[in-house]
Design a protein around this motif. Structure first.
Motif, PDB file in Angstrom:
ATOM      1  N   CYS A   1       0.981  -1.322   0.246  1.00 39.27           N
ATOM      2  CA  CYS A   1      -0.031   0.097  -0.060  1.00 39.27           C
ATOM      3  C   CYS A   1       0.860   1.243   0.013  1.00 39.27           C
ATOM      4  O   CYS A   1       1.908   1.326   0.693  1.00 39.27           O
ATOM      5  CB  CYS A   1      -0.913  -0.006   1.189  1.00 39.27           C
ATOM      6  SG  CYS A   1      -2.030   1.473   1.354  1.00 39.27           S
ATOM      7  N   THR A   2       0.372   2.368  -0.844  1.00 36.13           N
ATOM      8  CA  THR A   2       1.372   3.452  -0.861  1.00 36.13           C
ATOM      9  C   THR A   2       0.852   4.540   0.089  1.00 36.13           C
ATOM     10  O   THR A   2       1.657   5.664   0.174  1.00 36.13           O
ATOM     11  CB  THR A   2       1.142   4.211  -2.321  1.00 36.13           C
ATOM     12  OG1 THR A   2      -0.295   4.174  -2.646  1.00 36.13           O
ATOM     13  CG2 THR A   2       1.813   3.127  -3.356  1.00 36.13           C
ATOM     14  N   ILE A   3      -0.146   4.356   0.917  1.00 37.28           N
ATOM     15  CA  ILE A   3      -0.312   5.335   2.027  1.00 37.28           C
ATOM     16  C   ILE A   3       0.846   5.567   2.800  1.00 37.28           C
ATOM     17  O   ILE A   3       1.147   4.758   3.513  1.00 37.28           O
ATOM     18  CB  ILE A   3      -1.553   4.958   2.952  1.00 37.28           C
ATOM     19  CG1 ILE A   3      -2.793   4.908   1.995  1.00 37.28           C
ATOM     20  CG2 ILE A   3      -1.701   5.833   4.042  1.00 37.28           C
ATOM     21  CD1 ILE A   3      -3.986   4.274   2.657  1.00 37.28           C
TER      22      ILE A   3
ATOM     23  N   ASP B   1     -18.823  -0.111  -2.527  1.00 41.63           N
ATOM     24  CA  ASP B   1     -17.760  -1.146  -2.129  1.00 41.63           C
ATOM     25  C   ASP B   1     -16.216  -0.556  -2.536  1.00 41.63           C
ATOM     26  O   ASP B   1     -16.207  -0.072  -3.806  1.00 41.63           O
ATOM     27  CB  ASP B   1     -17.976  -2.408  -2.423  1.00 41.63           C
ATOM     28  CG  ASP B   1     -19.259  -2.955  -1.679  1.00 41.63           C
ATOM     29  OD1 ASP B   1     -19.597  -2.511  -0.720  1.00 41.63           O
ATOM     30  OD2 ASP B   1     -19.830  -3.916  -2.281  1.00 41.63           O
ATOM     31  N   VAL B   2     -15.508  -0.869  -2.079  1.00 42.21           N
ATOM     32  CA  VAL B   2     -14.017  -0.689  -2.508  1.00 42.21           C
ATOM     33  C   VAL B   2     -13.941  -1.898  -3.696  1.00 42.21           C
ATOM     34  O   VAL B   2     -14.281  -3.019  -2.979  1.00 42.21           O
ATOM     35  CB  VAL B   2     -12.784  -0.775  -1.654  1.00 42.21           C
ATOM     36  CG1 VAL B   2     -11.659  -1.178  -2.225  1.00 42.21           C
ATOM     37  CG2 VAL B   2     -12.794   0.431  -0.669  1.00 42.21           C
ATOM     38  N   PRO B   3     -13.425  -1.830  -4.880  1.00 42.29           N
ATOM     39  CA  PRO B   3     -13.389  -2.889  -5.807  1.00 42.29           C
ATOM     40  C   PRO B   3     -12.793  -3.984  -5.185  1.00 42.29           C
ATOM     41  O   PRO B   3     -11.850  -4.003  -4.771  1.00 42.29           O
ATOM     42  CB  PRO B   3     -12.800  -2.226  -7.041  1.00 42.29           C
ATOM     43  CG  PRO B   3     -12.838  -0.868  -6.933  1.00 42.29           C
ATOM     44  CD  PRO B   3     -12.885  -0.497  -5.363  1.00 42.29           C
ATOM     45  N   GLY B   4     -13.562  -5.196  -5.119  1.00 42.12           N
ATOM     46  CA  GLY B   4     -13.126  -6.604  -4.675  1.00 42.12           C
ATOM     47  C   GLY B   4     -13.015  -6.502  -3.018  1.00 42.12           C
ATOM     48  O   GLY B   4     -12.718  -7.721  -2.578  1.00 42.12           O
TER      49      GLY B   4
ATOM     50  N   ALA C   1      -8.651  -3.335   1.341  1.00 38.93           N
ATOM     51  CA  ALA C   1      -9.151  -2.034   0.665  1.00 38.93           C
ATOM     52  C   ALA C   1      -8.306  -0.930   0.583  1.00 38.93           C
ATOM     53  O   ALA C   1      -8.226  -0.385  -0.476  1.00 38.93           O
ATOM     54  CB  ALA C   1     -10.205  -1.364   1.733  1.00 38.93           C
ATOM     55  N   ALA C   2      -7.308  -0.801   1.505  1.00 41.21           N
ATOM     56  CA  ALA C   2      -6.405   0.204   1.519  1.00 41.21           C
ATOM     57  C   ALA C   2      -5.128  -0.139   0.326  1.00 41.21           C
ATOM     58  O   ALA C   2      -5.043   0.929  -0.616  1.00 41.21           O
ATOM     59  CB  ALA C   2      -5.546   0.468   2.867  1.00 41.21           C
ATOM     60  N   VAL C   3      -5.241  -1.435   0.020  1.00 41.23           N
ATOM     61  CA  VAL C   3      -4.177  -1.736  -1.131  1.00 41.23           C
ATOM     62  C   VAL C   3      -5.077  -1.484  -2.305  1.00 41.23           C
ATOM     63  O   VAL C   3      -4.392  -1.018  -3.397  1.00 41.23           O
ATOM     64  CB  VAL C   3      -3.677  -3.170  -1.020  1.00 41.23           C
ATOM     65  CG1 VAL C   3      -2.834  -3.626  -2.234  1.00 41.23           C
ATOM     66  CG2 VAL C   3      -2.689  -3.074   0.181  1.00 41.23           C
ATOM     67  N   ALA C   4      -6.339  -1.672  -2.502  1.00 36.58           N
ATOM     68  CA  ALA C   4      -6.988  -1.622  -3.680  1.00 36.58           C
ATOM     69  C   ALA C   4      -7.136  -0.240  -4.074  1.00 36.58           C
ATOM     70  O   ALA C   4      -7.128   0.117  -5.438  1.00 36.58           O
ATOM     71  CB  ALA C   4      -8.395  -2.138  -3.299  1.00 36.58           C
ATOM     72  N   LEU C   5      -7.303   0.750  -3.122  1.00 33.32           N
ATOM     73  CA  LEU C   5      -7.463   2.172  -3.533  1.00 33.32           C
ATOM     74  C   LEU C   5      -6.026   2.501  -3.799  1.00 33.32           C
ATOM     75  O   LEU C   5      -5.805   3.549  -4.442  1.00 33.32           O
ATOM     76  CB  LEU C   5      -8.134   2.755  -2.533  1.00 33.32           C
ATOM     77  CG  LEU C   5      -9.490   2.568  -2.258  1.00 33.32           C
ATOM     78  CD1 LEU C   5     -10.016   3.634  -1.148  1.00 33.32           C
ATOM     79  CD2 LEU C   5     -10.363   2.920  -3.525  1.00 33.32           C
TER      80      LEU C   5
END
Ligand SMILES: [Zn+2]
Length: 250
Positions: free
Chosen positions: A127-129, A212-215, A244-248
């Motif tokens: 995750c890039t956060i 929903d966050v995708p997936g 979810a954090a990784v998906a976004l």
């Protein structure tokens, strides 16, 4: 029925205010109405799917569902409602890797809790956060103590214009009696709003429909982003929170 009546009253009141404004303002008022930044923000909030009755207007901001701040001077995205993410607005790829958090003097006593929350968001694999604390100069997000009364631990702000939401309010006196882990949870939760997350349990607590966050849809009892759990909720990001954090942001 009561709700319908209230909505009708709200509509009538809006019409009354609008017509009142027209009669006192000069002809340029028409143009003024469409460029009124507060009105733009209000329509943006409605466009995100929040019903009018969940929006409370204050002098400089709208508060939605008790813990989301929409500053009246926020930058409203051009297109609204068609994106597939929670709020239709995420932090841009270039900004999410360095979200500069300024700890207001009123919150320095909870610096350890803030650092604990930061380390949770910063250590999600893939995750890039990335949050950093700054003590001077330019910052992206201000965290400050704010008396929110009883029942509300904190408030976050959704991103706008590709930037993280600019403000986090913590009801410091209210959460002071909670455990360290719960105090850090409140901060971690609000930080989640500032990078666009809605409440995972929005349906159960009667909030407006979230996308929903995708997936990574569905309920999650272990989610730190469950709302209405001040002092009692999950203290660490769940597997789905991380997914979810990784998906976004990846
Ligand atoms: Zn919340």
């Amino acid at each position: 029925m009561k709700k319908n009546l209230f909505l009708m009253l709200a509509v009538l009141l809006t019409i009354a205010i609008a017509s009142c404004k027209k009669s006192v303002d000069n002809p340029s008022a028409q143009k003024e109405e469409t460029t009124d930044p507060a009105k733009k923000v209000y329509h943006y909030i409605i466009g995100l799917g929040f019903p009018a009755h969940t929006i409370v207007e204050h002098a400089n901001e709208f508060i939605v569902e008790e813990d989301i701040i929409f500053p009246k001077n926020m930058q409203v995205p051009g297109a609204v409602g068609t994106e597939q993410y929670y709020t239709g607005s995420v932090v841009s790829a270039s900004k999410v890797t360095n979200i500069r958090l300024y700890i207001d003097a009123s919150m320095t006593s909870m610096t350890s809790e803030i650092n604990s929350a930061i380390s949770q968001w910063n250590s999600i694999p893939g995750c890039t956060i990335n949050w950093t604390v700054v003590s001077s100069g330019t910052y992206d997000v201000l965290i400050q103590d704010y008396n929110l009364g009883s029942g509300v631990c904190g408030q976050g702000t959704f991103p706008s214009g590709g930037a993280a939401g600019g403000l986090i309010r913590i009801n410091k006196a209210y959460i002071a009696g909670n455990s360290f882990a719960q105090r850090a949870r409140t901060i971690c939760h609000e930080m989640g709003h500032n990078v666009s997350f809605r409440h995972t349990n929005w349906k159960a607590i009667g909030e407006s429909t979230a996308t929903d966050v995708p997936g990574v849809g569905g309920t999650d009892a272990s989610s730190i982003m469950n709302g209405g759990q001040c002092g009692s909720g999950a203290t660490v990001l769940s597997t789905n929170d991380k997914n979810a954090a990784v998906a976004l942001y990846h």
